[in-house]
Design an enzyme around this catalytic site. Structure first.
Site, PDB file in Angstrom:
ATOM      1  N   LEU A  76       0.856  -1.195   0.000  1.00 32.20           N
ATOM      2  CA  LEU A  76       0.000   0.000   0.000  1.00 32.20           C
ATOM      3  C   LEU A  76       0.887   1.238   0.000  1.00 32.20           C
ATOM      4  CD1 LEU A  76      -3.220  -0.210   2.198  1.00 32.20           C
ATOM      5  CD2 LEU A  76      -2.793   1.436   0.411  1.00 32.20           C
ATOM      6  N   ASP A  77       1.964   1.183   0.753  1.00 32.47           N
ATOM      7  CA  ASP A  77       2.909   2.301   0.806  1.00 32.47           C
ATOM      8  C   ASP A  77       4.277   1.771   0.377  1.00 32.47           C
ATOM      9  OD1 ASP A  77       4.310   4.587   1.309  1.00 32.47           O
ATOM     10  OD2 ASP A  77       3.776   4.749   3.424  1.00 32.47           O
ATOM     11  N   THR A  98       7.092  -3.343  -1.330  1.00 29.61           N
ATOM     12  CA  THR A  98       8.408  -3.892  -1.577  1.00 29.61           C
ATOM     13  C   THR A  98       9.312  -2.861  -2.236  1.00 29.61           C
ATOM     14  OG1 THR A  98       7.562  -6.129  -1.793  1.00 29.61           O
ATOM     15  CG2 THR A  98       9.633  -5.692  -2.862  1.00 29.61           C
ATOM     16  N   ASN A 123      -3.852  -7.543  -8.809  1.00 26.88           N
ATOM     17  CA  ASN A 123      -2.798  -6.592  -9.196  1.00 26.88           C
ATOM     18  C   ASN A 123      -1.647  -7.324  -9.864  1.00 26.88           C
ATOM     19  OD1 ASN A 123      -0.002  -6.299  -7.624  1.00 26.88           O
ATOM     20  ND2 ASN A 123      -1.485  -7.240  -6.223  1.00 26.88           N
ATOM     21  N   MET A 125       1.327  -5.245 -10.348  1.00 25.18           N
ATOM     22  CA  MET A 125       2.096  -4.008 -10.304  1.00 25.18           C
ATOM     23  C   MET A 125       3.544  -4.242 -10.765  1.00 25.18           C
ATOM     24  SD  MET A 125      -0.336  -2.113  -9.149  1.00 25.18           S
ATOM     25  CE  MET A 125       0.356  -0.549  -8.710  1.00 25.18           C
ATOM     26  N   PHE A 127       6.388  -4.582  -8.637  1.00 23.67           N
ATOM     27  CA  PHE A 127       7.377  -3.868  -7.799  1.00 23.67           C
ATOM     28  C   PHE A 127       7.736  -2.491  -8.358  1.00 23.67           C
ATOM     29  CE2 PHE A 127       9.502  -8.018  -6.033  1.00 23.67           C
ATOM     30  CZ  PHE A 127       8.374  -8.273  -5.288  1.00 23.67           C
ATOM     31  N   ASN A 151       9.785  -4.286   3.578  1.00 28.95           N
ATOM     32  CA  ASN A 151       9.675  -5.469   2.731  1.00 28.95           C
ATOM     33  C   ASN A 151      10.641  -5.297   1.552  1.00 28.95           C
ATOM     34  OD1 ASN A 151       8.613  -6.963   0.371  1.00 28.95           O
ATOM     35  ND2 ASN A 151       6.975  -7.579   1.765  1.00 28.95           N
ATOM     36  N   SER A 187       5.771 -12.584  -4.584  1.00 26.76           N
ATOM     37  CA  SER A 187       4.943 -11.816  -5.515  1.00 26.76           C
ATOM     38  C   SER A 187       4.843 -12.592  -6.821  1.00 26.76           C
ATOM     39  CB  SER A 187       5.574 -10.450  -5.792  1.00 26.76           C
ATOM     40  OG  SER A 187       4.957  -9.894  -6.939  1.00 26.76           O
ATOM     41  N   ASN A 189       4.201 -11.328  -9.637  1.00 18.70           N
ATOM     42  CA  ASN A 189       4.314 -10.378 -10.750  1.00 18.70           C
ATOM     43  C   ASN A 189       5.740 -10.062 -11.192  1.00 18.70           C
ATOM     44  OD1 ASN A 189       1.452 -10.059 -10.770  1.00 18.70           O
ATOM     45  ND2 ASN A 189       1.678  -8.845  -8.907  1.00 18.70           N
ATOM     46  N   THR A 190       6.713 -10.701 -10.548  1.00 14.12           N
ATOM     47  CA  THR A 190       8.091 -10.601 -11.016  1.00 14.12           C
ATOM     48  C   THR A 190       8.459 -11.995 -11.508  1.00 14.12           C
ATOM     49  OG1 THR A 190       8.664  -8.829  -9.499  1.00 14.12           O
ATOM     50  CG2 THR A 190      10.485 -10.174 -10.292  1.00 14.12           C
ATOM     51  N   LYS A 231       8.248 -13.895   3.348  1.00 16.43           N
ATOM     52  CA  LYS A 231       6.831 -13.856   2.964  1.00 16.43           C
ATOM     53  C   LYS A 231       6.578 -14.881   1.873  1.00 16.43           C
ATOM     54  CE  LYS A 231       3.099 -10.686   1.725  1.00 16.43           C
ATOM     55  NZ  LYS A 231       2.721  -9.268   1.648  1.00 16.43           N
ATOM     56  N   ASN A 260       1.077 -14.036   0.709  1.00 16.40           N
ATOM     57  CA  ASN A 260       0.958 -13.041  -0.360  1.00 16.40           C
ATOM     58  C   ASN A 260      -0.321 -13.337  -1.181  1.00 16.40           C
ATOM     59  OD1 ASN A 260       1.737 -11.018  -2.280  1.00 16.40           O
ATOM     60  ND2 ASN A 260       3.859 -11.404  -1.760  1.00 16.40           N
ATOM     61  N   THR A 261      -0.476 -12.697  -2.310  1.00 16.19           N
ATOM     62  CA  THR A 261      -1.665 -12.888  -3.153  1.00 16.19           C
ATOM     63  C   THR A 261      -1.624 -14.258  -3.846  1.00 16.19           C
ATOM     64  OG1 THR A 261      -0.470 -11.807  -4.930  1.00 16.19           O
ATOM     65  CG2 THR A 261      -1.923 -10.419  -3.630  1.00 16.19           C
ATOM     66  N   GLY A 310      -7.210 -11.464   3.154  1.00 16.79           N
ATOM     67  CA  GLY A 310      -8.665 -11.452   3.252  1.00 16.79           C
ATOM     68  C   GLY A 310      -9.241 -11.073   4.596  1.00 16.79           C
TER      69      GLY A 310
HETATM   70  C1  FMN Z   1      -2.134  -3.615  -5.138  1.00 18.53           C
HETATM   71  C2  FMN Z   1      -1.353  -4.536  -4.262  1.00 18.53           C
HETATM   72  C3  FMN Z   1       0.019  -4.412  -4.210  1.00 18.53           C
HETATM   73  C4  FMN Z   1       0.764  -5.274  -3.388  1.00 18.53           C
HETATM   74  N1  FMN Z   1       2.105  -5.129  -3.341  1.00 18.53           N
HETATM   75  C5  FMN Z   1       2.833  -5.936  -2.526  1.00 18.53           C
HETATM   76  C6  FMN Z   1       4.230  -5.759  -2.417  1.00 18.53           C
HETATM   77  O1  FMN Z   1       4.821  -4.857  -3.016  1.00 18.53           O
HETATM   78  N2  FMN Z   1       4.907  -6.623  -1.619  1.00 18.53           N
HETATM   79  C7  FMN Z   1       4.290  -7.614  -0.908  1.00 18.53           C
HETATM   80  O2  FMN Z   1       4.956  -8.352  -0.191  1.00 18.53           O
HETATM   81  N3  FMN Z   1       2.951  -7.782  -0.981  1.00 18.53           N
HETATM   82  C8  FMN Z   1       2.221  -6.972  -1.754  1.00 18.53           C
HETATM   83  N4  FMN Z   1       0.858  -7.128  -1.829  1.00 18.53           N
HETATM   84  C9  FMN Z   1       0.229  -8.220  -1.062  1.00 18.53           C
HETATM   85  C10 FMN Z   1      -0.322  -7.732   0.280  1.00 18.53           C
HETATM   86  O3  FMN Z   1       0.697  -7.255   1.111  1.00 18.53           O
HETATM   87  C11 FMN Z   1      -1.067  -8.850   1.014  1.00 18.53           C
HETATM   88  O4  FMN Z   1      -0.147  -9.828   1.440  1.00 18.53           O
HETATM   89  C12 FMN Z   1      -2.139  -9.515   0.162  1.00 18.53           C
HETATM   90  O5  FMN Z   1      -2.822  -8.558  -0.602  1.00 18.53           O
HETATM   91  C13 FMN Z   1      -3.142 -10.292   1.000  1.00 18.53           C
HETATM   92  O6  FMN Z   1      -3.779  -9.476   1.948  1.00 18.53           O
HETATM   93  P1  FMN Z   1      -5.218  -8.761   1.701  1.00 18.53           P
HETATM   94  O7  FMN Z   1      -6.169  -9.835   1.262  1.00 18.53           O
HETATM   95  O8  FMN Z   1      -5.538  -8.145   3.029  1.00 18.53           O
HETATM   96  O9  FMN Z   1      -4.999  -7.759   0.653  1.00 18.53           O
HETATM   97  C14 FMN Z   1       0.110  -6.281  -2.627  1.00 18.53           C
HETATM   98  C15 FMN Z   1      -1.291  -6.379  -2.671  1.00 18.53           C
HETATM   99  C16 FMN Z   1      -2.031  -5.518  -3.474  1.00 18.53           C
HETATM  100  C17 FMN Z   1      -3.528  -5.658  -3.500  1.00 18.53           C
END
Ligand code: FMN
Length: 367
Positions: A76-77, A98, A123, A125, A127, A151, A187, A189-190, A231, A260-261, A310
């Site tokens: 998020l940040d 990250t 997402n 994104m 990184f 992270n 992640s 996405n990499t 993670k 993670n996702t 979630g």
């Molecule tokens: C838009 C987006 C960007 C994210 N970017 C990162 C990231 O840069 N590094 C990371 O470890 N997880 C990243 N996450 C994963 C979240 O930190 C989290 O582990 C995941 O979304 C599951 O939690 P939630 O269901 O509460 O979103 C990202 C998630 C979202 C939705």
């Protein structure tokens, strides 16, 4: 007052949700980053959203103190620009990143999608971030009363054989600025990043990061040995999970962030399910809790677990704690529910905990 605040968020959300998802994200994070320069803004946020400190919700994990177990998830940040505002909104710890050693722009737009019927986001994104040096500048004058975690990841162009160099470089540059570090190997996405979760790649990476920490501690007496977490993804098979746990256990890593996702698309309704990337939010909830339970069982409760995936309600957070998480984190729930969520979860968690006969939330971990 509570109704008024919730109404304001619903109104803001109705505008934000009409915007492109990433534009809305930047608008919110940029606005929050400026709050420290507006007199009275942070105290106002604090008055609305701060969770009153009380011993029953406090936690000690790896030598760090948390006022309560609910933190902000990574992503998020990404650049660490708004830590003070997250703290004012009641988070018990804040994970930024990250971050990668060099700045990178991430994947092509669009790359962030809402799935409102599913209470989810997808997402890809990739990184996008300003790089370790710029994050350092952002964090330089940040002063918080809750732990700040960083992270760390690798640049897209760095091949997996040299990935450990990126993680070590991040750790060296940012060690002074975080109280704990999360090695992100999950992640989706990499390309190839998730391969670092298992086998020799994992062992080599964790050994390199651990040795880098030891070298930092030797050279800078004042720093101390800060906790390192890994993670992991929710999509590991049982066999891969067991492999990952044994690599973590034999590497003096201090804990695991799960999860993670996900790449799964099971049970979704919204058309955006066809977008590539990592899925977060409600559809991830049960799988991430299951991974936490398996990790807790496999480690006999000996390794702190941070639960992510979630969380929208106190019950969701409490379930993860009972499955074995010592702390939990939120991302997608915050997007859908807004800033009052942390306080709401903290209050609900206390009710659940008391109903189950626990005096302190720490007693509920893994029970
Ligand atoms: C838009 C987006 C960007 C994210 N970017 C990162 C990231 O840069 N590094 C990371 O470890 N997880 C990243 N996450 C994963 C979240 O930190 C989290 O582990 C995941 O979304 C599951 O939690 P939630 O269901 O509460 O979103 C990202 C998630 C979202 C939705």
């Amino acid at each position: 007052m509570k109704v008024g605040k919730d109404m304001i968020y619903e109104w803001a959300k109705s505008i934000l949700f009409r915007m492109d998802a990433e534009k809305a994200h930047h608008l919110v994070v940029n606005s929050l980053s400026k709050m420290k320069t507006v007199p009275g803004a942070l105290p106002l946020l604090r008055r609305l959203d701060e969770v009153p400190r009380a011993d029953d919700l406090s936690m000690q994990v790896c030598g760090l103190s948390f006022p309560h177990p609910i933190g902000l998830s990574a992503g998020l940040d990404k650049n660490g620009v708004a830590a003070e505002a997250w703290e004012a909104m009641g988070f018990g710890f804040i994970e930024v990143g990250t971050v990668t050693p060099k700045a990178q722009s991430g994947n092509d737009l669009p790359r962030l999608f809402r799935l409102p019927e599913d209470y989810a986001l997808i997402n890809r994104m990739g990184f996008n971030n300003v790089g370790a040096e710029a994050m350092k500048a952002n964090l330089e004058h940040t002063q918080l009363r809750v732990p700040l975690w960083i992270n760390i990841g690798k640049n897209k162009v760095t091949p997996n054989e040299r990935a450990h160099e990126d993680y070590v470089s991040n750790l060296q540059r940012l060690y002074a600025y975080g109280e704990a570090f999360v090695v992100n190997v999950s992640s989706p996405n990499t390309p190839g990043l998730r391969d670092l979760q298992t086998g020799n790649d994992m062992a080599r990476l964790l050994a390199a990061v651990r040795e880098a920490r030891e070298a930092i501690v030797r050279e800078h007496a004042g720093f101390g040995r800060k906790p390192l977490f890994v993670k992991i993804a929710p999509d590991l098979t049982d066999e891969q999970l067991a492999d990952t746990v044994s690599a973590i256990q034999s590497s003096s890593i201090d804990g695991i962030v799960a999860t993670n996702t996900t790449l799964s698309r099971a049970g979704l309704q919204h058309g955006n399910q066809r977008e590539a990337g990592g899925l977060s939010g409600k559809p991830l909830q049960q799988r991430s809790t299951q991974v936490i339970r398996e990790l807790y069982g496999a480690t006999g409760g000996g390794l702190p677990i941070i639960g992510s995936g979630g969380i929208f309600t106190a019950d969701d957070a409490y379930d993860k704690i009972r499955a074995g998480a010592s702390l939990v984190q939120i991302y997608t729930g915050f997007v859908y529910q807004g800033p009052g969520l942390v306080k709401q979860i903290a209050q609900g968690m206390r009710v659940r905990m008391k109903a189950d006969g626990f005096q302190r939330i720490s007693q509920a971990v893994g029970q």
